[in-house]
Design a protein around this motif. Sequence first.
Motif, short mmCIF file in Angstrom:
data_model
loop_
_atom_site.label_atom_id
_atom_site.label_comp_id
_atom_site.label_asym_id
_atom_site.label_seq_id
_atom_site.Cartn_x
_atom_site.Cartn_y
_atom_site.Cartn_z
N LEU A 329 0.83 -1.21 0.00
CA LEU A 329 0.00 0.00 0.00
C LEU A 329 0.87 1.26 0.00
N VAL A 330 1.81 1.32 0.91
CA VAL A 330 2.56 2.58 1.05
C VAL A 330 3.48 2.81 -0.15
N ARG A 331 3.89 1.70 -0.79
CA ARG A 331 4.74 1.89 -1.98
C ARG A 331 3.97 2.49 -3.15
N VAL A 377 -9.20 -1.15 1.90
CA VAL A 377 -9.44 -2.58 2.12
C VAL A 377 -8.15 -3.26 1.66
N PRO A 378 -7.30 -3.68 2.60
CA PRO A 378 -5.94 -4.10 2.20
C PRO A 378 -5.83 -5.56 1.76
N GLU A 379 -6.78 -6.02 0.93
CA GLU A 379 -6.82 -7.44 0.59
C GLU A 379 -6.09 -7.71 -0.72
N PHE A 380 -4.83 -7.30 -0.77
CA PHE A 380 -4.07 -7.41 -2.02
C PHE A 380 -3.82 -8.86 -2.42
N LEU A 381 -3.82 -9.77 -1.44
CA LEU A 381 -3.59 -11.19 -1.75
C LEU A 381 -4.82 -12.00 -1.35
N GLY A 382 -5.98 -11.45 -1.57
CA GLY A 382 -7.21 -12.17 -1.28
C GLY A 382 -7.62 -12.01 0.18
N ASN A 383 -8.78 -12.59 0.48
CA ASN A 383 -9.28 -12.60 1.86
C ASN A 383 -9.16 -14.03 2.37
N ALA A 385 -9.70 -15.04 5.58
CA ALA A 385 -10.83 -15.32 6.48
C ALA A 385 -11.54 -14.00 6.77
N PRO A 386 -12.85 -14.00 6.98
CA PRO A 386 -13.74 -15.15 7.03
C PRO A 386 -14.42 -15.45 5.71
N PHE A 387 -13.90 -14.94 4.58
CA PHE A 387 -14.59 -15.18 3.30
C PHE A 387 -13.91 -16.24 2.45
N ALA A 388 -12.70 -16.67 2.84
CA ALA A 388 -11.96 -17.68 2.06
C ALA A 388 -12.03 -17.34 0.58
N ASP A 389 -11.72 -16.10 0.25
CA ASP A 389 -11.92 -15.59 -1.11
C ASP A 389 -10.57 -15.16 -1.68
N HIS A 390 -9.95 -16.08 -2.42
CA HIS A 390 -8.61 -15.74 -2.92
C HIS A 390 -8.66 -14.73 -4.06
N LEU A 391 -9.89 -14.44 -4.55
CA LEU A 391 -10.01 -13.44 -5.63
C LEU A 391 -10.24 -12.03 -5.10
N ALA A 392 -10.41 -11.87 -3.79
CA ALA A 392 -10.57 -10.51 -3.24
C ALA A 392 -9.30 -9.72 -3.56
N ARG A 393 -9.44 -8.41 -3.71
CA ARG A 393 -8.30 -7.57 -4.04
C ARG A 393 -8.35 -6.27 -3.23
N GLY A 394 -7.21 -5.57 -3.20
CA GLY A 394 -7.11 -4.34 -2.43
C GLY A 394 -7.95 -3.21 -3.02
N ILE A 395 -8.45 -2.35 -2.14
CA ILE A 395 -9.22 -1.18 -2.58
C ILE A 395 -8.71 0.04 -1.82
N VAL A 396 -8.46 1.12 -2.56
CA VAL A 396 -8.19 2.41 -1.92
C VAL A 396 -9.26 3.37 -2.43
N ALA A 397 -10.02 3.95 -1.54
CA ALA A 397 -11.07 4.89 -1.94
C ALA A 397 -10.82 6.23 -1.25
N GLY A 398 -11.24 7.30 -1.91
CA GLY A 398 -11.14 8.62 -1.29
C GLY A 398 -9.79 9.28 -1.49
N LEU A 399 -9.07 8.89 -2.55
CA LEU A 399 -7.74 9.48 -2.82
C LEU A 399 -7.87 10.91 -3.33
N GLY A 415 -4.59 2.01 6.09
CA GLY A 415 -4.28 0.59 5.86
C GLY A 415 -4.33 -0.20 7.16
N LEU A 416 -3.74 0.36 8.21
CA LEU A 416 -3.76 -0.32 9.52
C LEU A 416 -5.19 -0.51 10.02
#
Length: 534
Positions: A329-331, A377-383, A385-399, A415-416
Motif C-alpha cells: 500500500l505505502v509503496r 481494504v488491504p486485501e491485495f492477496l485475497g481474503n 478469512a472469514p470469506f476464504a476468497d482468494h479473488l478478493a483484491r485491495g481497494i483504496v477509496a477517497g484518494l 491501511g492499519l
Amino acid sequence: MGGCFAGIDVGTGSVRAGIFDADGRQLAVAKRDIRMWKEAGDIVEQSSDDIWACVCACVREAREAAGLAPEDIAGIGFDATCSLVVLGPEGRPLPVGKHGDGARNIIVWMDHRATGQADRINALGSPVLDYVGGTISPEMETPKLLWLSEELPATFAGAWQFLDLADFLTWKATGSLARSVCTVTCKWTYLAHEQRWDESYFRKIGLGALADEGFARIGTEIVAAGTPLGAGLTVEAADELGLAPGTAVAAGLIDAHAGGIGTVGARGGSGDVLSRMAYVFGTSACTLLTTREPAFVPGVWGPYYSAMVPDFWLNEGGQSAAGAAIDRLVRLHPAAPQAAELARAAGQSLNVWLAHRAEAAGGAGAIAPLVGTLHVVPEFLGNRAPFADHLARGIVAGLGMDEGLDGLVSLYMAGLAGIGYGLRQILDAQAAKGARTQMVVISGGAGQSALVRQVLADAAQVDIAATVAPEPVLLGSAILGAVAAGRYDSFAGAMSAMSEIEVVYSPSPATRDWHERRFHAFERLQGAYRSLRD
Ligand SMILES: Nc1ncnc2c1ncn2[C@@H]1O[C@H](COP(=O)(O)OP(=O)(O)O)[C@@H](O)[C@H]1O
Ligand SMILES: O=C(CO)[C@H](O)[C@H](O)COP(=O)(O)O
C-alpha cells in the motif's frame, strides 16, 4: 546439558534464532534474510539449502552472543512458514518449476499457482473440507501437490519426500521423518481427531498415488509438537549448528502457531487459553483460537484437533497479506521513495518510520484527522478469512491529489485500520458460531509497535495484550525445545513459566463511533468489489 533453549523461527522474509533461559528470558537473537524468487503468476519460491544455511548461521551467532557453550543448550524448537519442500533421492533439492533450478525447491505458502487446483478440489467436495473451514486454500499443500503432479509429473514421480518446512528442518536436524501434527493437520488435510489420512479424498482429487504408497512420501509417523525426535541432533547437524550432538530437538510448529504457544498461555492478564486468541501480525496475519469442542466456522480454517494446544481444537484465520499489504500500500504513494530514504537514514524500516511519524502526529487517538477521506481494504492477496476468497483484491477509496509525506502517513493509518476491520470480521464470524474471544494476544514483527496495537484494539473493538517477550514467536519455538528436553512436562506449564502478559491496549471510547462508521464503510466497499467482480 545446560538450562537454556534455542528457538528458531523461519518467517517468510527471514530466519531468526533466539536463546532463552528456562524463565523465558531472551538472552540473544540473530537474524538472516532468506533468498526468495518471485515471478508472474503468483510464483514465490525459496531454497531449503539457503534456509538451512541461514538457520545454522543464526543459531551459532545467537549462542555465541549469549556467551554460552554448545552444552548449555538443552533443547531446540523449530517453527516455519507452511511452505512445501520437495526433496529428491538422497534428500537432494528438486526444482519446483519448469526453470529446472535445483536451488528453487520450495513452493512458498503465499505462492498462489495452485488456485485452479484448489477451485477444482472445492468443487468436488469432501468431508475433509469440513476441517479446513469448508474451503481448501491454494496456500495449502494438497492443491500444490496436485499442481506438481499435473504440471511437473516427472518431479512429482521422482520426489523422495514432500515436507512442510518445519518438518524439513527437524529432519535436517535429527534425520527423523516424523511430521508434526500441526503441519499435516493444518495444511495437508490429516484428520488428527481420527489419527488418519482420508484415502478417499486423495483418490478423488487426483492424488491417489500418494494413497497407493501408504502416504510414505507425506508422512506416516505423525507426532505431537514438542515430541523429542530421533536421538536428538545428529553429529553432522550439531557441527553445522554449533551445538552438542544429542541435544533434544522438538517436533516443530507452523510459525503462526509458535506465536500462539508463545502468547496464549502467558501468566498474568485475564483469561486463559480458551478465552484468548493469538494474533500473529507479520508478512501475513494469523488468528489462532483454541476451543474445547470443535467450532465449525465457514471461511475460518479448522477446526483442527491438537494442532496448537495439545488436546484442544483450533480455528485459524487471518489475512494472506498483512504486513506485506501495508508494504504494498505505502509503496503506491508518490512520497514513498522520499520516506524510504528518510527511514534508511534513521536506521528504520519504512513502516516503523511511518508509525513513529503517525505517533508524533497524535497516533491512534488522532486517526480521524490523520486518515481524512481515505478508506483502505488491504486485501491485495485475497481474503483468507472469514470469506476464504482468494479473488478478493485491495481497494483504496477517497484518494486526493496529496503527494506529500503527510498523505503517505494517512495511507499507512488507513491501511492499519483496514487490517483491524478484517480482524473484527474474523472475531464476529467466530463469535456467531459460539467461539468468543475475550482478549487478543499479539505477536509478529508488526505487532511490536504500540501504535499498531492501539489501532487494532480500536478498529476491532477488542483488548489487545502484548507479552514481555520481544519476539513471542521465537519464544514459542524455545518452549517446544524446553518441553522436548523435559524441562517442563506440559505445554501449559511451560507457557505460563516462560511467557508473561506485560500490557493490555483497550479500545478507546474516543474513537469508537468513528471506527464503527468506518467498519461499515469497509464492509460496503468489500461487498461492492465482490459484486462488481462477480
Ligand atoms: N510498525 C509497523 N507497521 C506496519 N507493518 C509493520 C510494522 N513493523 C513491521 N511491519 C511489517 O511486518 C512484516 C515483518 O514481520 P515479521 O514478523 O518480522 O516477518 P516474517 O513474516 O518474515 O516473520 C513486514 O511486512 C513489515 O513491513
Ligand atoms: O499460513 C500461515 C500459517 O498458517 C502463515 O501465514 C505463513 O506461514 C506465513 O507466516 P508469516 O507471515 O509469519 O511469515
